[in-house]
Design an enzyme around this catalytic site. Structure first.
Site, PDB file in Angstrom:
ATOM      1  N   SER A  29      -9.664  -0.429   7.195  1.00  0.00           N
ATOM      2  CA  SER A  29      -9.086  -0.421   6.007  1.00  0.00           C
ATOM      3  C   SER A  29      -8.473  -1.676   5.504  1.00  0.00           C
ATOM      4  CB  SER A  29      -8.184   0.947   6.009  1.00  0.00           C
ATOM      5  OG  SER A  29      -8.885   2.045   6.062  1.00  0.00           O
ATOM      6  N   LYS A  49       1.043  -1.185   0.153  1.00  0.00           N
ATOM      7  CA  LYS A  49      -0.038   0.052  -0.081  1.00  0.00           C
ATOM      8  C   LYS A  49       0.795   1.184   0.117  1.00  0.00           C
ATOM      9  CE  LYS A  49      -3.955   2.152   2.778  1.00  0.00           C
ATOM     10  NZ  LYS A  49      -4.630   1.946   4.054  1.00  0.00           N
ATOM     11  N   SER A  94      -9.538   1.902   3.159  1.00  0.00           N
ATOM     12  CA  SER A  94      -8.509   2.612   2.220  1.00  0.00           C
ATOM     13  C   SER A  94      -7.834   1.664   1.404  1.00  0.00           C
ATOM     14  CB  SER A  94      -8.000   3.783   2.963  1.00  0.00           C
ATOM     15  OG  SER A  94      -7.029   3.005   3.792  1.00  0.00           O
TER      16      SER A  94
END
Lengths: 505, 104
Positions: free
Chosen positions: A181, A82, A157
């Site tokens: 997330s 990420k 996210s």
């Protein structure tokens, strides 16, 4: 490839194949890069791909192995990271204009430990800007799409990492979970995603969002791969004082041993939609929850109902605490030390520089949360909002403590009240988007470990979409949590699937 | 449950000022509306009896840990300065802050 194409290997299988010489790291990396090439233009899961470097790294690893070098537990496994985790090459953007050009001088400890175990980072994945969002739509790089239905969001996210694993681009990816997330996108994309106990994995090199909540964790297609990744990443790091000082554990070693006696607790609130005034659970979410409970009951678990009376206040407490901490953490982006700097005009003061750089650099949702956080911490409002939220936070944690003290081995809940929604459906209603997090934020407020895994499907517009559930355990109870999740995974036989390959515009 | 008092345009401007964010006049109403929506929702916490409950600031049971004071390599000043949008050598360039440089 069709939906019946062979499932790409797990990280465990791939590393074993590289170790035994049945394949090479270069082959594994090239396969991943091929799938990224084929699918990423549609999905936008990756925001950077390090093709040349990954192939070079793989060749170097193959050469070391041929020369008799030791193969690490992730030898040759392509992984995705990420883009709010620092990497000493490429850029670390947080999907923000603020950091569009930022090149970190160091690598996050969690990422470095995967690399040291033989993993090859093939790229960085998309996210909601600074990890603030539940849909992966608030990104300067545009939205990521759900591999199961490209008109729908992958969740957020960490939506890019979830989509990358679901589409079979990589077997393993890293995300961060501040309020769900990792777990919510895992649920939306039909993969396994784990949020470890607060303090289990070093956060050195994770760009901070809300420091009392943030935790790094893995995405994979199996519980076994998550256990392997956790074993590699967990443990003390002198560079992160909040990282726990506990001896290393091999979380994969006893996965096959069922936990007995096994008592699974379903919160009463989770059957009703989680929150007063909320819309209740989508039917497929309720069905997946009951299917998971039935599967464990059939194997001898006792399934009980518990009361988490403060659960419906978790979203309210969370959005105060997270915004407050975000407003403080993001104060560092001032146009001076790193990140974007606005063009100066004659006579501009340092304060003008701060203000203009921040206004240009942050997207709307991030600015909104900074304003909210600044307000709840400001003089005259701190007690009304911030301290009240922290008091509610204690109550929320005590609810979980009571459930475990009463003998629950794990709490079972949905990951979100509804299946993946359409792109654009909720971008204009921040509160509606926040309410999506009703089942995930309590775990962060309480600092507990939780793992999300697919437990069913929802038919939406004639398409099957995954529906997830999560298991929650006491702090530092990951070993038992993973064994329970592994048993549930086997019972549901939903594991190791990946999203169909054909274009689904 | 009491309704959250609605934020006045002046309050919203003040919050933006504290947050070091520009908020043009034509965006104040929208920002106020969005903040009001969230603040109105979080008012539900007022329904809880939280008298005497200690705020939970940190979930970890860990206590402060002292590390040994061992010198170790750090990033060289030039490498840190290079991260800055405007730098020269080991220094970062900013607008003048003394004298007529403004009120920052």
């Amino acid at each position: 490839m069709s939906a019946d194409a062979p499932t790409p290997p797990t990280a465990l299988d791939l590393a074993a194949a590289v170790r035994d010489g049945r394949t090479t790291a270069e082959r594994a990396v090239r396969d991943a890069l091929d799938r990224i090439d084929a699918l990423n233009p549609r999905l936008n899961a990756f925001v950077q791909v390090f093709a040349e470097r990954a192939i070079d790294d793989a060749r170097a690893l193959d050469a070391r192995l041929r020369a008799g070098g030791r193969a690490g537990p992730l030898a040759g496994v392509p992984v995705a990271v990420k883009d709010n985790l620092c990497l000493a090459h490429g850029r670390t953007t947080c999907a923000s204009r603020m950091l569009e050009a930022y090149e970190s001088p160091f690598t996050a400890t969690a990422v470095q430990r995967l690399i040291d175990a033989g993993a090859i980072v093939v790229g960085k994945t998309n996210l909601d800007e600074f990890a603030m969002g539940s849909s992966c739509e608030f990104s300067v790089f545009g939205p990521t799409r759900n591999p199961w239905d490209e008109s729908r969001v992958p969740g957020g996210s960490s939506g890019g990492s979830a989509a990358a694993v679901a589409a079979g681009m990589v077997p393993l990816a890293l995300g961060s979970d501040t309020g769900g997330s990792i777990r919510q996108p895992a649920g939306f994309c039909g993969v396994v995603g784990m949020k470890p106990t607060y303090g289990r994995i070093s956060r050195w090199g994770l760009v901070a969002f809300a420091s009392s909540l943030d935790q790094v964790g893995p995405f994979a297609r199996t519980v076994g791969d998550c256990a392997l990744a956790l074993s590699i990443m967990a443990g003390r790091d002198p560079l992160d004082a909040t990282c726990c000082d506990r001896p290393a554990e091999d979380f994969a070693a006893r996965l096959d041993e069922p936990v007995r006696p096994l008592r699974i607790a379903i919160p009463r609130q989770a059957r009703g939609g989680g929150v007063e005034g909320g819309g209740g659970n989508h039917a497929a979410v309720g069905a997946a929850l009951e299917a998971a409970a039935a599967a464990l009951a059939e194997r001898g678990a006792e399934v009980v109902e518990v009361d988490l009376p403060h659960a419906e206040h978790a979203v309210a407490a969370y959005y105060i605490v997270a915004a407050a901490e975000a407003s403080a953490n993001l104060a560092r982006f001032d146009g001076v030390r790193y990140g974007r700097r606005a063009a100066l005009r004659e006579g501009d003061s340092l304060e003008d520089l701060y203000r203009r750089s921040r206004t240009e650099g942050f997207g709307e949702e991030v600015r909104r949360r900074i304003l909210l956080g600044t307000h709840v911490l400001s003089s005259g409002y701190q007690d009304r909002y911030y301290l009240t939220a922290l008091r509610a936070r204690r109550r929320i944690k005590e609810d979980f403590d009571r459930a475990f003290e009463a003998g629950a081995s794990a709490v079972l809940m949905p990951t979100s009240p509804a299946p993946p929604f359409r792109l654009g459906e909720k971008t204009d209603d921040p509160l509606a988007l926040y309410l999506e997090d009703v089942y995930t934020v309590g775990v962060n407020l309480a600092g507990l470990p939780a793992i999300a895994l697919p437990a069913g499907t929802a038919m939406l517009d004639g398409r099957a979409l995954p529906v997830g559930v999560q298991l929650i355990a006491p702090a530092f109870g990951e070993a038992r949590l993973l064994r329970i999740a592994h048993e549930l995974e086997a019972a549901l036989a939903f594991n190791a699937r990946h999203a169909p390959d054909e274009p689904r515009p | 449950m009491a309704d959250a008092p609605r934020l006045t345009p002046e309050q919203v401007r003040k919050v933006a000022r504290l947050a070091r964010l520009d908020l043009p006049d034509d965006q104040v109403a929208r920002a106020a509306e969005r903040l009001d929506a969230v603040l109105g929702y979080v008012e539900r916490l007022a329904a809880l009896d939280l008298d005497g409950v200690e705020p939970l600031t940190h979930v970890g049971g860990e206590v402060n840990r002292l590390d040994d004071d061992v010198p170790a390599a750090t990033l060289p000043p030039e490498a840190v300065a290079r991260l800055a949008p405007e730098s020269f050598g080991p220094f970062i360039r900013v607008p003048k802050v003394i004298g007529d440089g403004g009120n920052a």
